[in-house]
Design an enzyme around this catalytic site. Structure first.
Site, PDB file in Angstrom:
ATOM      1  N   GLY A 296      -1.856   4.221  -4.717  1.00 48.54           N
ATOM      2  CA  GLY A 296      -1.727   2.986  -5.476  1.00 48.54           C
ATOM      3  C   GLY A 296      -0.648   2.959  -6.540  1.00 48.54           C
TER       4      GLY A 296
ATOM      5  CB  VAL B  29      -0.968  -0.009   1.221  1.00 43.79           C
ATOM      6  CG1 VAL B  29      -0.215   0.140   2.526  1.00 43.79           C
ATOM      7  CG2 VAL B  29      -2.063   1.014   1.083  1.00 43.79           C
ATOM      8  CB  CYS B  30       1.836   3.915  -1.857  1.00 42.35           C
ATOM      9  SG  CYS B  30       0.874   4.028  -3.382  1.00 42.35           S
ATOM     10  NE  ARG B  31      -1.967  11.741  -0.653  1.00 41.94           N
ATOM     11  CZ  ARG B  31      -2.785  12.263  -1.554  1.00 41.94           C
ATOM     12  NH1 ARG B  31      -2.741  11.877  -2.808  1.00 41.94           N
ATOM     13  NH2 ARG B  31      -3.650  13.199  -1.200  1.00 41.94           N
TER      14      ARG B  31
ATOM     15  CG  MET C  30      -2.253   4.147   3.387  1.00 39.76           C
ATOM     16  SD  MET C  30      -3.002   2.862   4.438  1.00 39.76           S
ATOM     17  CE  MET C  30      -3.593   3.838   5.834  1.00 39.76           C
TER      18      MET C  30
END
Length: 161
Positions: A115, A111-113, A139
């Site tokens: 995708g 996961v990141c901010r 996220m």
């Protein structure tokens, strides 16, 4: 469990006669070309997956299966502002040096901010033998779906930045 197969590399692959790549799909025909494509960048041949496996936040179980891990690849300030409880934090730029912190077996949900970074990390991990799945929407989708977000800073309301 990691599964690897060897075969002849495409011409121009730094003169190598062998390469190792990840075969991900059960029922694969046993050739790397069915799951990967080769992109030439000058004299370098880059192995890239055809697709990056992804899961929507709403399809992700609230409690990950045994052996699975949620890997957050955002930068330190993003992590400090708010992250999923129980996630492992390895910023994308540090991943290559910290691969030994990832489990050998089990799925790695990345996961990141939003995708984008996590999709690149997912592709990298899959080519290198992990069973990685991108968390689509990152996220931002995690928080929008009402999943818990925490911070390690006392008295600060967690947020996704």
């Amino acid at each position: 469990m990691r599964t690897r197969a060897s075969g002849s590399a495409p011409s121009g692959y730094h003169g190598a006669t062998r390469y190792t790549t990840r075969l991900r799909a059960a029922g694969s025909d046993g050739t790397a070309s069915s799951r990967y494509r080769y992109v030439r960048r000058g004299s370098i041949v880059v192995v890239m997956p055809q697709q990056v496996p992804a899961v929507e936040v709403t399809e992700l179980p609230a409690e990950l299966p045994s052996g699975a891990v949620l890997l957050d690849v955002r930068e330190q300030d993003e992590w400090d502002a708010g992250h999923a409880p129980g996630a492992v934090h390895i910023p994308m730029g540090e991943l290559a040096e910290r691969l030994d912190e990832l489990p050998e077996d089990g799925e790695v949900y990345v996961v990141c901010r939003s995708g984008g970074r996590s999709a690149r990390v997912t592709a990298f991990l899959n080519v290198n033998g992990w069973d990685a799945i991108n968390v689509a929407g990152g996220m931002l989708s995690w928080a929008a779906a009402g999943r818990p977000v925490v911070t390690d800073q006392p008295g600060v309301e967690p947020q996704i930045i």
